[in-house]
Motif scaffolding. Structure first.
Motif: not given
Length: 261
Positions: A5-13, A49-54
């Motif tokens: 599956g494809k899930y972006a990697d966030g701050g909590d892994g 600098v704008s950050q992408p949404p989590p």
């Protein structure tokens, strides 16, 4: 065979890595922005600098209190209307614990799944909890380890419709498979029976009333001798799932396939 599956990697892994028999299709832009748009300079006086949404959380829930003869189909019916990507039953010492993890198609569906908390499967109420990707992956690792250390024939729990006399049943060249991952393809089934000559036309995946895989399939072998020999694969694993095999007939196969059309 493992699916990804494809899930972006966030701050909590929360990154959906290579895992077992399921595929999550990210589909829409809900799963993140397009490549190259992660950081955009905003020409303001302060130079922000704008950050992408989590990234969205991994869509998994944990179930507790399941009947010991529970099947994937029972769980799918319990979560009727939701997209079921994977159902992982938890075993300990080869015995079903009454717990499972259920991966859903989209993070927003987790809240709907939680609304089923303390509803019944059969005569037992089932508790539904929010879970995490790490807990699900740890359960997969434990399940694979438990499968390798236990004999599937002796340790796997038998479902309620398991036929104790199937070893002596008459063979017609057709076998019924139960317990398949919902994402299992004809190629997966052909690979499961790789010692036998099969074609895609000889593999029939049964759909439910909603047109989705039911977890069952029928396979036509060249002759009755081959189907009888293929019973050696009974309760062996596809990934980390036990697959049950039953002698069947062309009539039963045609009825089951036609009901799912």
């Amino acid at each position: 065979m493992f699916y990804r599956g494809k899930y972006a990697d966030g701050g909590d892994g929360r990154e959906m890595a290579a895992k077992r028999q399921r595929t999550v299709d990210p589909g829409s832009s809900f799963y993140g922005t397009s490549p190259g748009s992660s950081f955009m300079y905003n020409p303001t006086p302060y130079g922000y600098v704008s950050q992408p949404p989590p990234p969205p959380p991994f869509p998994v829930v944990r179930l507790r209190g399941l009947p010991f003869d529970c099947t994937e189909t029972d769980v799918a019916e319990f979560f009727h209307g939701l997209d079921i990507v994977d159902v992982l039953f938890v075993h300990k010492g080869g015995k079903f614990t009454g717990e499972a993890f259920c991966v859903l198609g989209y993070p927003l569906q987790v809240d709907f799944a939680l609304q089923r908390n303390r509803q019944n499967i059969g005569r037992r109420y089932v508790e539904v909890f929010r879970s995490k990707r790490q807990e699900y992956y740890k359960a997969i690792a434990n399940e694979v380890s438990d499968t390798r250390s236990s004999s599937p024939r002796r340790s796997a729990p038998r479902a309620k419709s398991y036929d104790d006399g199937k070893d002596s049943a008459e063979h017609t060249g057709v076998l019924r498979l139960r317990g398949l991952p919902f994402s299992a393809s004809k190629d997966d089934i052909m690979d499961f029976f790789k010692d036998f000559v099969l074609s895609e036309d000889s593999v029939h995946i049964v759909m439910n009333s909603e047109g989705r895989p039911s977890g069952e399939a029928y396979v036509e072998f060249t002759n009755a001798e081959d189907s009888k020999a293929a019973m050696a694969k009974d309760r062996m694993t596809l990934g980390s799932r036990y697959i049950e095999l039953f002698p069947s007939s062309h009539g039963e196969m045609e009825d089951a396939v036609s009901r799912g059309r």
